[in-house]
Design a protein around this motif. Structure first.
Motif, mmCIF file in Angstrom:
data_model
loop_
_atom_site.group_PDB
_atom_site.id
_atom_site.type_symbol
_atom_site.label_atom_id
_atom_site.label_comp_id
_atom_site.label_asym_id
_atom_site.label_seq_id
_atom_site.Cartn_x
_atom_site.Cartn_y
_atom_site.Cartn_z
ATOM 1 N N ASP A 202 0.844 -1.187 0.000
ATOM 2 C CA ASP A 202 0.000 0.000 0.000
ATOM 3 C C ASP A 202 0.880 1.238 0.000
ATOM 4 O O ASP A 202 1.935 1.280 0.643
ATOM 5 C CB ASP A 202 -0.903 0.013 1.237
ATOM 6 C CG ASP A 202 -1.951 -1.097 1.192
ATOM 7 O OD1 ASP A 202 -2.252 -1.588 0.085
ATOM 8 O OD2 ASP A 202 -2.453 -1.474 2.264
ATOM 9 N N ALA A 203 0.446 2.245 -0.716
ATOM 10 C CA ALA A 203 1.260 3.456 -0.856
ATOM 11 C C ALA A 203 1.419 4.173 0.478
ATOM 12 O O ALA A 203 0.472 4.283 1.270
ATOM 13 C CB ALA A 203 0.631 4.388 -1.881
ATOM 14 N N LEU A 204 2.616 4.659 0.714
ATOM 15 C CA LEU A 204 2.874 5.502 1.882
ATOM 16 C C LEU A 204 2.452 6.935 1.586
ATOM 17 O O LEU A 204 2.369 7.338 0.423
ATOM 18 C CB LEU A 204 4.369 5.491 2.218
ATOM 19 C CG LEU A 204 4.975 4.205 2.761
ATOM 20 C CD1 LEU A 204 6.476 4.394 2.947
ATOM 21 C CD2 LEU A 204 4.332 3.807 4.072
ATOM 22 N N PRO A 205 2.199 7.729 2.620
ATOM 23 C CA PRO A 205 2.000 9.159 2.366
ATOM 24 C C PRO A 205 3.289 9.767 1.832
ATOM 25 O O PRO A 205 4.383 9.283 2.143
ATOM 26 C CB PRO A 205 1.657 9.707 3.759
ATOM 27 C CG PRO A 205 2.223 8.728 4.719
ATOM 28 C CD PRO A 205 2.121 7.389 4.053
ATOM 29 N N HIS A 206 3.168 10.784 1.009
ATOM 30 C CA HIS A 206 4.342 11.444 0.472
ATOM 31 C C HIS A 206 4.347 12.911 0.863
ATOM 32 O O HIS A 206 3.303 13.558 0.913
ATOM 33 C CB HIS A 206 4.409 11.286 -1.053
ATOM 34 C CG HIS A 206 4.866 9.935 -1.480
ATOM 35 N ND1 HIS A 206 4.000 8.894 -1.688
ATOM 36 C CD2 HIS A 206 6.112 9.444 -1.714
ATOM 37 C CE1 HIS A 206 4.683 7.813 -2.039
ATOM 38 N NE2 HIS A 206 5.951 8.123 -2.067
ATOM 39 N N PHE A 207 5.540 13.414 1.089
ATOM 40 C CA PHE A 207 5.721 14.775 1.565
ATOM 41 C C PHE A 207 6.587 15.560 0.596
ATOM 42 O O PHE A 207 7.547 15.024 0.024
ATOM 43 C CB PHE A 207 6.409 14.774 2.942
ATOM 44 C CG PHE A 207 5.579 14.182 4.046
ATOM 45 C CD1 PHE A 207 4.879 14.998 4.913
ATOM 46 C CD2 PHE A 207 5.508 12.800 4.214
ATOM 47 C CE1 PHE A 207 4.116 14.450 5.933
ATOM 48 C CE2 PHE A 207 4.752 12.244 5.228
ATOM 49 C CZ PHE A 207 4.052 13.078 6.101
ATOM 50 N N LEU A 208 6.267 16.817 0.419
ATOM 51 C CA LEU A 208 7.157 17.715 -0.295
ATOM 52 C C LEU A 208 8.432 17.866 0.514
ATOM 53 O O LEU A 208 8.414 17.861 1.749
ATOM 54 C CB LEU A 208 6.500 19.079 -0.495
ATOM 55 C CG LEU A 208 5.261 19.115 -1.388
ATOM 56 C CD1 LEU A 208 4.665 20.519 -1.408
ATOM 57 C CD2 LEU A 208 5.604 18.665 -2.802
#
Length: 341
Positions: A202-208
């Motif tokens: 499952d995709a992780l959250p991504h951050f700028l």
């Protein structure tokens, strides 16, 4: 920036059209007997017997205990630049093993591409007759070229075991098979010089990528802990802290009021566990709702710190931060006979 040297560049020319870029950062894999990283990336490639096209960049020479958040930012920016090139099929990062898992997780949370990003290290220095670095580096380049490694997030490979950045952790101080993924298991393997990787997680959250990362301490629980050990909180007032609690993230009664006060004054408190495996469930052991705490799920303290740094840098409140931690827990299984999720 301290411990960051100017960019160097070299190429090993061969006949395979799948270009892999190796970003070298130092670590035991680059040690020649001293406790400092001195061997350049070109030499590492020669020791590994690389016979396909590889481009290499000596980004820094840092032993992993000395890796700092500033280094993560430099590395993440360079990974994004290299991975965006249409002629590049994947990126390999050589790194010291002590903090490899933290760098890997930071990159996993900030890298937005689909090309393989593989982090590799060694438990034995290059001068050792038992050096594991050359084989590990060959495996990493194989994995970075493999279509199976695309869209899998950031991966690590050591001792022929492929593991996901979200769960991999160093579990032994000297063994060459030092890394494990206690919550989700391996996600692949190198078998007969061929990489095999499980289905995507499952995709992780991504951050700028932020311009800077906030200071976040980790507080380690132990028997007989007293409030005086946390006196620094009153003066430092960090924007966040990770409490590495006993068992399921328990906080001793003696110091609970101090931690509660920190949360009331604006510090985002994340409960993790010092056990090294298993999950810290919300409102188990501690009433997170009443205290305004965040439960770390399956993230160990050092990885909880990485995620919390990014949440604080993004300006997230406690509720939003809890959502990010919930998204970083999951499970998979990989075996030599097949892969399942």
């Amino acid at each position: 920036m301290k411990n960051v040297v100017g960019f160097g560049h070299a190429s090993v020319r061969i006949d395979d059209p799948k270009l892999v870029v190796v970003l070298a950062t130092g670590g035991t894999i680059a040690q020649d007997g001293a406790r400092t990283a001195t061997i350049g990336v070109e030499t590492l490639l020669q020791l590994s017997g690389i016979d396909r096209e590889v481009e290499c960049l000596q980004l820094m020479q840092v032993t992993s205990p000395n890796i700092r958040p500033e280094h993560w930012l430099v590395l993440a920016e360079q990974v994004a630049i290299v991975a965006a090139r249409p002629d590049v099929s994947g990126v390999v990062i050589t790194h010291g093993t002590d903090t490899l898992e933290e760098t890997a997780f930071f990159l996993d949370l900030t890298y937005r591409g689909t090309k393989p990003i593989v982090i590799v290290g060694a438990m034995r220095p290059s001068h050792s007759l038992e050096s594991d670095g050359p084989l590990n580096l060959r495996h990493a380049i194989m994995l970075a070229r493999s279509p199976e490694a695309r869209n899998r997030g950031v991966l690590t490979v050591l001792n022929a075991r492929v593991q996901a950045a979200r769960d991999v952790t160093k579990r032994h101080s000297v063994d060459v098979d030092a890394f494990d993924s206690p919550n989700i298991g391996d996600v692949g393997a190198i078998e007969n010089d061929k990489p095999r990787v499980a289905a995507p997680l499952d995709a992780l959250p991504h951050f700028l990528l932020p311009s800077a990362l906030p200071p976040i301490p980790v507080i380690y629980a132990y028997a007989g802990q007293e409030p005086e050990t946390l006196s620094f909180l009153a003066s430092a007032r960090p924007p966040g802290l990770v409490f590495a609690g006993t068992g399921g993230g328990s906080i001793p009664d003696a110091i609970l009021p101090t931690v509660q006060r920190a949360a009331q004054e604006g510090t985002i408190v994340v409960r993790s566990s010092r056990t090294g495996a298993g999950a810290v469930a919300r409102n188990a052991e501690v009433d997170d709702d009443a205290n305004g705490f965040v439960a770390a799920g399956t993230l160990n303290p050092q990885k909880a710190r990485v995620l919390l740094m990014l949440c604080v840098a993004a300006g997230f409140d406690t509720r939003r931060t809890q959502e990010m931690f919930a998204k970083c827990s999951g499970a998979t299984e990989f075996s030599t006979t097949g892969a399942t999720r």
